[in-house]
Scaffold this motif. Structure first.
Motif, mmCIF file in Angstrom:
data_model
loop_
_atom_site.group_PDB
_atom_site.id
_atom_site.type_symbol
_atom_site.label_atom_id
_atom_site.label_comp_id
_atom_site.label_asym_id
_atom_site.label_seq_id
_atom_site.Cartn_x
_atom_site.Cartn_y
_atom_site.Cartn_z
ATOM 1 N N UNK A 2 0.879 -1.355 0.094
ATOM 2 C CA UNK A 2 -0.012 -0.132 0.048
ATOM 3 C C UNK A 2 0.700 1.278 -0.109
ATOM 4 N N UNK A 37 0.458 -2.766 9.017
ATOM 5 C CA UNK A 37 1.564 -3.395 9.485
ATOM 6 C C UNK A 37 2.894 -2.743 8.432
ATOM 7 N N UNK A 44 1.024 -5.632 14.091
ATOM 8 C CA UNK A 44 -0.316 -4.979 13.791
ATOM 9 C C UNK A 44 -0.778 -3.729 14.610
ATOM 10 N N UNK A 84 1.084 -4.137 5.195
ATOM 11 C CA UNK A 84 -0.470 -4.675 5.101
ATOM 12 C C UNK A 84 -1.143 -3.307 5.506
ATOM 13 N N UNK A 85 -2.441 -3.410 5.107
ATOM 14 C CA UNK A 85 -3.372 -2.204 5.390
ATOM 15 C C UNK A 85 -4.945 -2.929 5.135
ATOM 16 N N UNK A 86 -5.466 -2.979 6.319
ATOM 17 C CA UNK A 86 -6.690 -3.654 6.271
ATOM 18 C C UNK A 86 -7.984 -3.046 6.892
ATOM 19 N N UNK B 170 -8.472 -12.451 5.517
ATOM 20 C CA UNK B 170 -8.466 -11.300 6.547
ATOM 21 C C UNK B 170 -6.951 -10.969 6.843
ATOM 22 N N UNK B 171 -6.269 -11.836 7.319
ATOM 23 C CA UNK B 171 -4.978 -11.702 7.998
ATOM 24 C C UNK B 171 -3.895 -11.459 6.963
ATOM 25 N N UNK B 172 -2.511 -11.119 7.249
ATOM 26 C CA UNK B 172 -1.625 -11.056 6.251
ATOM 27 C C UNK B 172 -0.964 -12.346 6.140
ATOM 28 N N UNK B 180 -1.725 -19.352 12.540
ATOM 29 C CA UNK B 180 -1.988 -18.495 14.211
ATOM 30 C C UNK B 180 -2.078 -19.158 15.301
ATOM 31 N N UNK B 208 -4.846 -11.059 0.320
ATOM 32 C CA UNK B 208 -4.876 -10.844 1.838
ATOM 33 C C UNK B 208 -5.461 -9.610 2.229
ATOM 34 N N UNK B 209 -5.451 -9.359 3.613
ATOM 35 C CA UNK B 209 -6.164 -8.188 4.114
ATOM 36 C C UNK B 209 -7.435 -7.794 3.435
ATOM 37 N N UNK B 210 -8.173 -8.806 3.195
ATOM 38 C CA UNK B 210 -9.565 -8.793 2.879
ATOM 39 C C UNK B 210 -10.350 -9.497 4.270
ATOM 40 N N UNK B 211 -10.992 -8.604 4.568
ATOM 41 C CA UNK B 211 -12.361 -8.873 5.587
ATOM 42 C C UNK B 211 -13.405 -9.082 5.038
ATOM 43 N N UNK B 263 2.770 -13.660 14.966
ATOM 44 C CA UNK B 263 3.481 -12.431 15.026
ATOM 45 C C UNK B 263 4.745 -12.707 15.274
#
Lengths: 273, 461
Positions: A2, A37, A44, A84-86, B170-172, B180, B208-211, B263
């Motif tokens: 991003x 992130x 995060x 990351x940017x959610x 949703x997660x990276x 996780x 990724x990063x799509x909720x 993480x």
């Protein structure tokens, strides 16, 4: 990835960034937040959405450099990328006609307040904004908020601008003057929100606060952001971030926000930021 | 020649060594041992092991090829049914599935099917994973929500059938609970990434990063895709609902494990995400997740790691192997013990847990004997960290945002055997449909849903 399209230094420790994130921009609404992130080893962190442009596909965040991640973020420049940017995450603000609303922002909390002020004004509310900062230099978005406010009050801790004292002093004065207030919203330091809620409680004025606790995933999975609201455990990431200000257990929130203070210092020291 | 009655052992790190690192505990079979173990298989006609496998692997066939030393052929057989063999070979509860049905159990231990699967997957990964020839494109598009075991399996199978598949995560990172939840020492993350690499090799795209439900709605997805599979898992942590649960020092198992695994907090401050546990850690619950928490705590330097569980040893839901490993590593079990409240100091930092002794009464609806508190038996235990590992519920984020979708009483999405929901074109499977279960059951659900989706796409104009 991003891209950072714009960067503005608001004060020594507060920065604004416009990030290219079309999917987030398309859905973003006032009151919601994002999680970002910086890089592969990064944490995060949640940041409230300060603005969005659906056409340009950008989301604006304004952050204060308080920990390792925000300090690192502050060193990035236009053209750099975030890994990351959610979002948009959390529930949007209820934009409805309350009549007169008092919108209170403290410090960096003024940033997320701005889009809510704008939307409430567009909805036809009479908007009174109270912005507080430690000093004049740290005051942000005054012009932007003024554009959407019928009345604007400034307070600074040192008296360098506006009323010397706290946002709650002005709020109390408005109440004492007999203003019919439909709703009060406060976003800022936890202690400020607690004080505002204490001011409005005896008058039973609907009071909303926007909380920013420690989060990991932001989708209701970890419960790290849990807050006690009216004796019930709520997750700020999916149930919030806005809650009934009269019901939040602020002391527990302050406690839980201090969970990793030592680790944060260690990380900052190691990174030399 | 008489058949050897016991499985060949997998060499593993000694408990004393392994609690100081996050490396995988067992090393796996070498080629010679794998062949020897494969030779134990009777190749019986009934093939009961296959019935015990949720993803229908042709077990005796791949074992036969191992016994003959033809590992490549064995891999081929394995991969026709499973997309994630290195994962299954590590975390499946074989003892109650394939191995539970093995004919050899009549005279001794079953064939080490799980160990052989793991051996093959590792053999293939070292050699370089071969991507099968792509099927002819059908021109149909399927969206998969969630890159966990159910979603990855469903996506892989659909891609093999020639559909174009996009996963929204949703997660990276991909993998869901594999990434996780399950710790590095049980399932190295490099292995998860390699397995996901195979799925991507089949042509599956992962976003990724799509909720879903926030960034994009199911309705919007349905405008662009011919069908959708929802596999968003059981991500919602359950709480003990006792006083003091919000004190500093009390974590859900999810938060603790996500910090450590996904993480990489065990590498803090090299990685930015912290975790702190102090010296004495108590984990509440006795399932696999609880064992993971208790064992992870030891590796993070806890001097004492307790499992506190309200029933007795026989009711513990964790796999025997996990309980065994935990005991070897020095986890202390407080059974028939239930927490009553957490006690903090004046700063709100966790210091103690008050517990009460339990006894077993009459069986409850689960068939297990109900634990009953023994009055007056309260006692306090000094602890620095509490990890609540008493289960997860289906994540409500997606179900709540789909209009008209039939939801069960646990917040799960209601489906038939093959993952069909009440809305045509919307399928679901894994923990989001069943409530928290195992990786392999989620994979089985993903597999059945892939077949149902394929049929649906063929009928749909």
């Amino acid at each position: 990835m991003y891209k950072i399209l714009e960067k503005k230094v608001m004060s020594d420790t507060v920065k604004l960034m416009k990030i290219k994130a079309p999917l987030v921009a398309k859905k973003a609404r006032a009151g919601q937040f994002i999680i970002l992130r910086v890089d592969e080893k990064g944490e995060r962190i949640p940041l409230t959405i300060a603005d969005y442009d659906r056409e340009k596909g950008t989301v604006t965040v304004i952050f204060m450099e308080v920990g390792k991640t925000t300090k690192q973020l502050g060193t990035l420049n236009v053209g750099d990328f975030l890994l990351n940017f959610v979002g948009p995450l959390g529930q949007p603000s209820d934009i409805e006609k309350y009549g007169t609303v008092v919108m209170i922002g403290g410090g960096v909390g003024i940033a997320p307040l701005y889009p809510i002020v704008r939307e409430l004004k567009k909805e036809g509310n009479y908007v009174i904004s109270i912005l507080g900062a430690r000093n004049e230099k740290l005051l942000m978005l005054e012009k932007e908020i003024k554009n959407y406010s019928d009345e604007l009050y400034i307070t600074t801790d040192d008296g360098s601008k506006g009323h010397k004292g706290f946002v709650s002093d002005v709020l109390q004065k408005l109440i004492d003057e007999g203003k019919e207030i439909g709703m009060v919203m406060a976003i800022g330091p936890v202690i400020m929100m607690k004080v505002v809620a204490n001011v409005t409680r005896p008058y039973k004025i609907k009071t909303l606060v926007s909380l920013n606790p420690i989060m990991v995933d932001g989708t209701g999975m970890c419960g790290g952001c849990r807050v006690s609201v009216g004796g019930e455990t709520k997750f700020a990431c999916v149930d919030g971030p806005e809650f009934d200000g009269h019901k939040v257990d602020y002391d527990n929130l302050m406690l839980r926000n201090r969970r990793f203070v030592c680790e944060e210092e260690e990380a900052c020291k190691l990174a030399g930021v | 020649m008489a058949v050897r009655k016991t499985k060949h052992k997998m060499p593993e790190q000694s408990p004393k060594e392994r609690i100081k690192n996050f490396n995988e505990v067992p090393y796996g079979y070498d080629e010679k041992t794998a062949i020897e173990e494969a030779k134990r298989c009777l190749q019986c006609k009934k093939r009961p092991c296959v019935n015990g496998c949720p993803v229908e692997i042709d077990i005796p066939d791949f074992i036969k090829h191992i016994a003959e030393g033809d590992f490549d052929k064995a891999v081929e057989v394995l991969k026709t049914k499973t997309n994630l063999p290195a994962v299954c070979g590590r975390v499946c509860p074989y003892e109650s599935q394939c191995e539970g049905e093995c004919t050899l159990k009549k005279i001794g231990e079953p064939v080490g099917i799980g160990r052989l699967e793991r051996f093959l997957a590792d053999y293939e990964r070292k050699k370089g994973v071969k991507i099968p020839k792509k099927a002819k494109k059908t021109g149909k598009k399927v969206a998969v929500v969630g890159a966990g075991p159910a979603g990855l399996t469903c996506a892989g199978d659909l891609a093999k059938m020639g559909h174009s598949v996009s996963i929204f995560e949703a997660l990276h990172d991909p993998g869901g609970v594999l990434m996780y939840g399950i710790p590095e020492f049980r399932l190295p993350k490099e292995i998860v990434k390699a397995e996901v690499g195979y799925i991507k090799g089949l042509g599956v795209e992962i976003n990724y990063d799509v909720v879903v439900g926030k960034t994009i709605s199911v309705d919007e997805i349905m405008n662009d895709y011919d069908a959708i599979f929802i596999g968003t898992g059981a991500g919602l942590p359950r709480w003990l609902r006792i006083p003091g649960e919000n004190l500093d020092g009390v974590y859900s198992a999810n938060e603790f494990l996500t910090r450590v695994n996904m993480m990489k907090a065990y590498q803090f401050p090299n990685y930015d995400t912290p975790v702190k546990i102090g010296k004495i850690v108590a984990t509440f619950g006795a399932g696999n997740v609880a064992m993971d928490c208790a064992r992870t705590s030891l590796r993070l330097g806890a001097e004492k790691s307790y499992i506190i569980y309200r029933r007795s040893e026989v009711e513990m839901p964790a796999r025997d192997e996990e309980i065994e490993h935990a005991k070897e590593e020095g986890v202390i079990f407080h059974l028939l013990t239930n927490p009553v409240r957490f006690i903090g100091d004046d700063k709100g930092i966790l210091k103690q847990v008050e517990c009460i002794k339990m006894r077993l009464g009459e069986p409850d609806e689960s068939g297990r004997r109900r634990p009953v508190p023994i009055e007056g038996s309260n006692f306090k235990v000094k602890i620095d960290t509490a990890l609540v590992a008493i289960g997860q519920s289906p994540n409500p984020l997606v179900p709540k945002t789909v209009k008209g979708l039939k939801i069960g009483k646990w917040g799960n999405i209601e489906t038939d055997e093959d993952g069909r929901t009440n809305i045509p074109g919307i399928f679901a499977g894994g923990d989001i449909a069943t409530g928290a279960a195992t990786v392999i059951l989620a994979m089985g659900a993903g597999k059945r849903a892939a077949r149902a989706i394929d049929r649906y796409l063929k009928i749909k104009k």
